[in-house]
Every structure is written in C-alpha cells, then in structure tokens.
Design a protein around this motif. Sequence first.
Motif, PDB file in Angstrom:
ATOM      1  N   UNK A 289       5.648  -6.086  -6.696  1.00 26.52           N
ATOM      2  CA  UNK A 289       5.488  -6.080  -5.166  1.00 26.52           C
ATOM      3  C   UNK A 289       5.884  -7.283  -4.899  1.00 26.52           C
ATOM      4  N   UNK A 290       6.371  -7.226  -3.471  1.00 26.42           N
ATOM      5  CA  UNK A 290       6.670  -8.643  -2.850  1.00 26.42           C
ATOM      6  C   UNK A 290       5.771  -9.768  -2.748  1.00 26.42           C
ATOM      7  N   UNK A 291       4.526  -9.202  -2.654  1.00 26.97           N
ATOM      8  CA  UNK A 291       3.337 -10.130  -2.534  1.00 26.97           C
ATOM      9  C   UNK A 291       2.579 -10.324  -4.001  1.00 26.97           C
ATOM     10  N   UNK A 292       3.182  -9.384  -5.163  1.00 24.37           N
ATOM     11  CA  UNK A 292       2.752  -9.589  -6.435  1.00 24.37           C
ATOM     12  C   UNK A 292       3.295 -10.672  -7.086  1.00 24.37           C
ATOM     13  N   UNK A 293       2.763 -10.519  -8.369  1.00 19.25           N
ATOM     14  CA  UNK A 293       3.132 -11.912  -9.398  1.00 19.25           C
ATOM     15  C   UNK A 293       4.726 -11.851  -9.687  1.00 19.25           C
ATOM     16  N   UNK A 294       5.370 -10.467  -9.651  1.00 18.55           N
ATOM     17  CA  UNK A 294       6.832 -10.629 -10.039  1.00 18.55           C
ATOM     18  C   UNK A 294       7.728 -10.264  -8.846  1.00 18.55           C
ATOM     19  N   UNK A 295       6.840 -10.304  -7.643  1.00 25.79           N
ATOM     20  CA  UNK A 295       8.020 -10.250  -6.489  1.00 25.79           C
ATOM     21  C   UNK A 295       8.875  -9.047  -5.994  1.00 25.79           C
ATOM     22  N   UNK A 296       8.973  -8.369  -7.059  1.00 20.97           N
ATOM     23  CA  UNK A 296      10.120  -7.195  -6.818  1.00 20.97           C
ATOM     24  C   UNK A 296       9.279  -6.038  -7.362  1.00 20.97           C
ATOM     25  N   UNK A 297       9.644  -4.902  -6.575  1.00 18.33           N
ATOM     26  CA  UNK A 297       9.222  -3.644  -7.142  1.00 18.33           C
ATOM     27  C   UNK A 297       9.992  -3.272  -8.336  1.00 18.33           C
ATOM     28  N   UNK A 298       9.367  -2.163  -9.070  1.00 22.27           N
ATOM     29  CA  UNK A 298      10.071  -1.742 -10.208  1.00 22.27           C
ATOM     30  C   UNK A 298      11.266  -1.012  -9.818  1.00 22.27           C
ATOM     31  N   UNK A 299      11.274  -0.601  -8.865  1.00 17.18           N
ATOM     32  CA  UNK A 299      12.512   0.426  -8.178  1.00 17.18           C
ATOM     33  C   UNK A 299      13.705  -0.766  -8.321  1.00 17.18           C
ATOM     34  N   UNK A 300      13.536  -1.798  -7.596  1.00 16.86           N
ATOM     35  CA  UNK A 300      14.379  -3.034  -7.232  1.00 16.86           C
ATOM     36  C   UNK A 300      14.728  -3.536  -8.670  1.00 16.86           C
TER      37      UNK A 300
END
Length: 176
Positions: free
Chosen positions: A117-128
């Motif tokens: 998620x943009x606010x999560x650890x990895x910044x991007x959604x899995x969809x992205x």
Amino acid sequence: MKTLIIVAHPNIKDSKVNKRWIEELQKYPETFYVHQLHEVYPNEEIDVPAEQELIEKYDKIVFQFPYYWFNCPPFLKKWFDEVLTYGWAYGSKSGYKVGGKKIALAVSAGIDENEYHPTGKYKYTLEELLRPFELTFEYIKADYRPFFAYYGIELNSSKEWIEKSVPKYLDFLNSF
C-alpha cells in the motif's frame, strides 16, 4: 472446458499454500489441468513446441506462483521468454495464438496485504507490482483478468490459515 493451471514453484515439496492448492485442484481433473513446470522440466530445459501446443488447447489459463523478490520465480520468467515467441504469441499474421484466451495470475504472497500500500512498507499495491504481467498479456492480445492473491503466508502458515485459502482459490477459479 478445463482451466490450465501452470504452476511455477521452485520448491513445491516444502511449499505450504501452493502445494495445498495443487492437492485440491487435482481432486477435479475434469475441471483443472495442473501443469507443474519444475516437475515437467527439472533441468529447466523447456520443450517450447510442447508448451505452445498445450497453451493452444485451453481457453482459460492461470499462472500460479509464489510472489517473492517482487516478481515471479525465475523459471516462470524463462518460460515466458521462451514460449511466448515472435510469430506464435505476437508479431505476425500467424501470431497471437494466445489472443483472446482468458489469463489470470494466482499468487501467494508472504507479506500482509496492508504492507502492499502507498502508506505500507512496500509503497505499492500488489496490483501495481503485477503490471508487467498485465502488459505482457495485453501485448499478446490475451484477455487478462484480475488476479487472485493470498497474503500473509510468512506471518501465519498454520494449517487453518492455509485451509482458509482453498475455498477462496476455488471460488476464484470457478468464477474465472
């Protein structure tokens, strides 16, 4: 018509969720054909004509794999590179043999969904993060469908957690 499930897992015997999914799918041979790349090609030498012939037999194809290092296992990438060839999968009047086929991904992800998620650890959604697959399938004119993901395997690999994934995966495949 059956759905072709192409499984790419480099260590299926130690897998938790992917192995369980395969076990369940094999209970329905009239509905699903499970094609395990590492089992068929233990030396990773792909029989390209055989793979292309297999793909041509199915209108619905799911690529099932664990998502790690923000990608698919390397052997699946090699499969894409070698099987989706010019003149067969794209690029000529005789190409686009995958065109119109429904294609989706079924991904097991070790990390919780909220970390993608943009606010999560990895910044991007899995969809992205899965967009390169979407673009690949669009390029070869396949009918790319939404993916299935089961998250959190690294954090919760209990038998109960894994079993919860099975009906969800089957529902996804049956609605595909």
